[in-house]
Design a protein around this motif. Structure first.
Motif, PDB file in Angstrom:
ATOM      1  N   ASN A   1       0.814  -1.148  -0.020  1.00 40.42           N
ATOM      2  CA  ASN A   1       0.039   0.024  -0.003  1.00 40.42           C
ATOM      3  C   ASN A   1       0.836   1.234  -0.118  1.00 40.42           C
ATOM      4  O   ASN A   1       0.745   1.946  -0.763  1.00 40.42           O
ATOM      5  CB  ASN A   1      -0.793   0.298   1.337  1.00 40.42           C
ATOM      6  CG  ASN A   1      -2.175   0.889   0.718  1.00 40.42           C
ATOM      7  OD1 ASN A   1      -2.300   1.295  -0.069  1.00 40.42           O
ATOM      8  ND2 ASN A   1      -2.992   0.638   1.839  1.00 40.42           N
ATOM      9  N   ILE A   2       1.957   1.348   0.938  1.00 41.06           N
ATOM     10  CA  ILE A   2       3.018   2.336   0.849  1.00 41.06           C
ATOM     11  C   ILE A   2       3.509   2.827  -0.734  1.00 41.06           C
ATOM     12  O   ILE A   2       3.497   3.824  -1.133  1.00 41.06           O
ATOM     13  CB  ILE A   2       3.932   2.070   1.871  1.00 41.06           C
ATOM     14  CG1 ILE A   2       3.245   2.353   3.299  1.00 41.06           C
ATOM     15  CG2 ILE A   2       5.081   3.334   1.736  1.00 41.06           C
ATOM     16  CD1 ILE A   2       4.300   1.879   4.604  1.00 41.06           C
ATOM     17  N   GLU A   3       3.882   1.538  -1.406  1.00 38.47           N
ATOM     18  CA  GLU A   3       4.503   1.486  -2.466  1.00 38.47           C
ATOM     19  C   GLU A   3       3.555   2.164  -3.630  1.00 38.47           C
ATOM     20  O   GLU A   3       3.949   2.716  -4.470  1.00 38.47           O
ATOM     21  CB  GLU A   3       5.038   0.283  -2.782  1.00 38.47           C
ATOM     22  CG  GLU A   3       6.249  -0.203  -1.878  1.00 38.47           C
ATOM     23  CD  GLU A   3       7.493   0.818  -2.099  1.00 38.47           C
ATOM     24  OE1 GLU A   3       7.628   1.142  -3.007  1.00 38.47           O
ATOM     25  OE2 GLU A   3       7.907   0.847  -0.863  1.00 38.47           O
ATOM     26  N   ALA A   4       2.237   1.809  -3.395  1.00 34.93           N
ATOM     27  CA  ALA A   4       1.229   2.064  -4.296  1.00 34.93           C
ATOM     28  C   ALA A   4       0.825   3.623  -4.334  1.00 34.93           C
ATOM     29  O   ALA A   4       0.911   4.451  -5.373  1.00 34.93           O
ATOM     30  CB  ALA A   4      -0.205   1.485  -4.036  1.00 34.93           C
ATOM     31  N   VAL A   5       1.034   4.229  -2.875  1.00 32.37           N
ATOM     32  CA  VAL A   5       0.846   5.594  -2.864  1.00 32.37           C
ATOM     33  C   VAL A   5       2.157   6.420  -3.353  1.00 32.37           C
ATOM     34  O   VAL A   5       2.166   7.237  -4.381  1.00 32.37           O
ATOM     35  CB  VAL A   5       1.145   5.935  -1.310  1.00 32.37           C
ATOM     36  CG1 VAL A   5       0.972   7.552  -1.224  1.00 32.37           C
ATOM     37  CG2 VAL A   5      -0.303   5.436  -0.902  1.00 32.37           C
ATOM     38  N   LYS A   6       3.402   5.601  -3.478  1.00 23.50           N
ATOM     39  CA  LYS A   6       4.567   6.258  -3.935  1.00 23.50           C
ATOM     40  C   LYS A   6       4.435   6.213  -5.558  1.00 23.50           C
ATOM     41  O   LYS A   6       4.861   7.208  -6.149  1.00 23.50           O
ATOM     42  CB  LYS A   6       6.019   5.506  -3.679  1.00 23.50           C
ATOM     43  CG  LYS A   6       6.277   5.797  -2.152  1.00 23.50           C
ATOM     44  CD  LYS A   6       7.601   4.730  -1.949  1.00 23.50           C
ATOM     45  CE  LYS A   6       7.994   5.043  -0.456  1.00 23.50           C
ATOM     46  NZ  LYS A   6       9.053   4.126  -0.041  1.00 23.50           N
ATOM     47  N   MET A   7       3.733   5.077  -6.014  1.00 24.99           N
ATOM     48  CA  MET A   7       3.628   4.881  -7.406  1.00 24.99           C
ATOM     49  C   MET A   7       2.784   5.994  -8.173  1.00 24.99           C
ATOM     50  O   MET A   7       2.914   6.705  -9.126  1.00 24.99           O
ATOM     51  CB  MET A   7       3.182   3.667  -7.804  1.00 24.99           C
ATOM     52  CG  MET A   7       2.705   3.270  -9.245  1.00 24.99           C
ATOM     53  SD  MET A   7       1.713   2.073  -9.650  1.00 24.99           S
ATOM     54  CE  MET A   7       0.144   3.357  -9.306  1.00 24.99           C
TER      55      MET A   7
END
Length: 204
Positions: free
Chosen positions: A73-79
């Protein structure tokens, strides 16, 4: 990147976040189920010793699902942030191209060359970074999916161990095993939806 791509990426990231949040809720249910199973297995005594050992694996699976979902989820926000930056860089490039077109023949036009090249390089870097993020997230979701397939095996083993616990506890332990199997299937559904969203994302 298409004109509406930025909105597409934000919507996809938000949808993935929602799917993984649902997966975490189910994973917490599995963790609670594992706790109840341990308590019941203790009451069942020696006959449920094998089932009791399996509950540790079930609980560990739930923890992995929760932790991995949070990380993804954190990586999706960065994406989504990268997508926003890429869209802005692409828009800037379009404005540079319009300036070159309108200012053709202007002796001062070359003064924007350096800024144009820097923006172009930045845009290419962002596109590459975005593809890397999609690849990483897709792999993480794949890993999570493979972990969850373990739950099906654990549920089958739990049913076998339940049958050895004695008639008094067999039905209750079988219900727990079935709950784990169904919960894992629900999580898999959320993970597969997330995988589909990421697989459909592409930069033109």
């Amino acid at each position: 990147m298409r004109i509406n791509s930025q909105n597409l990426y934000f919507v996809s990231a938000a949808t993935v976040a929602a799917e993984l949040h649902k997966a975490m809720i189910v994973a917490r249910e599995i963790s609670l189920t594992a706790s109840n199973a341990r308590a019941l297995a203790l009451r069942a005594g020696h006959g449920a010793a094998g089932f009791r050992a399996l509950t540790e694996f079930i609980d560990e699976l739930a923890r992995k699902t929760i932790n991995t979902s949070k990380e993804i989820n954190i990586e999706a926000v960065k994406m989504s942030r990268t997508a926003s930056e890429t869209a802005r860089a692409r828009s800037a490039l379009e404005r540079f191209k319009a300036a070159y077109s309108k200012g053709h023949g202007n002796r001062y036009l070359s003064s924007i060359d350096d800024a144009f090249l820097k923006t172009k390089t930045h845009h290419q870097h962002l596109e590459h970074h975005f593809r890397d993020q999609i690849y990483t997230l897709t792999n993480r979701l794949g890993e999570l999916g493979r972990e969850l397939r373990t739950a099906t095996v654990l549920a089958a083993m739990s049913r076998v161990e339940a049958s050895a616990s004695g008639k008094e506890f067999e039905n209750s332990l079988n219900v727990i095993a079935e709950n784990v199997a169904q919960a894992a299937e629900r999580i898999q559904t959320h993970v597969k939806r997330s995988q589909t969203l990421f697989a459909d994302l592409a930069l033109d």
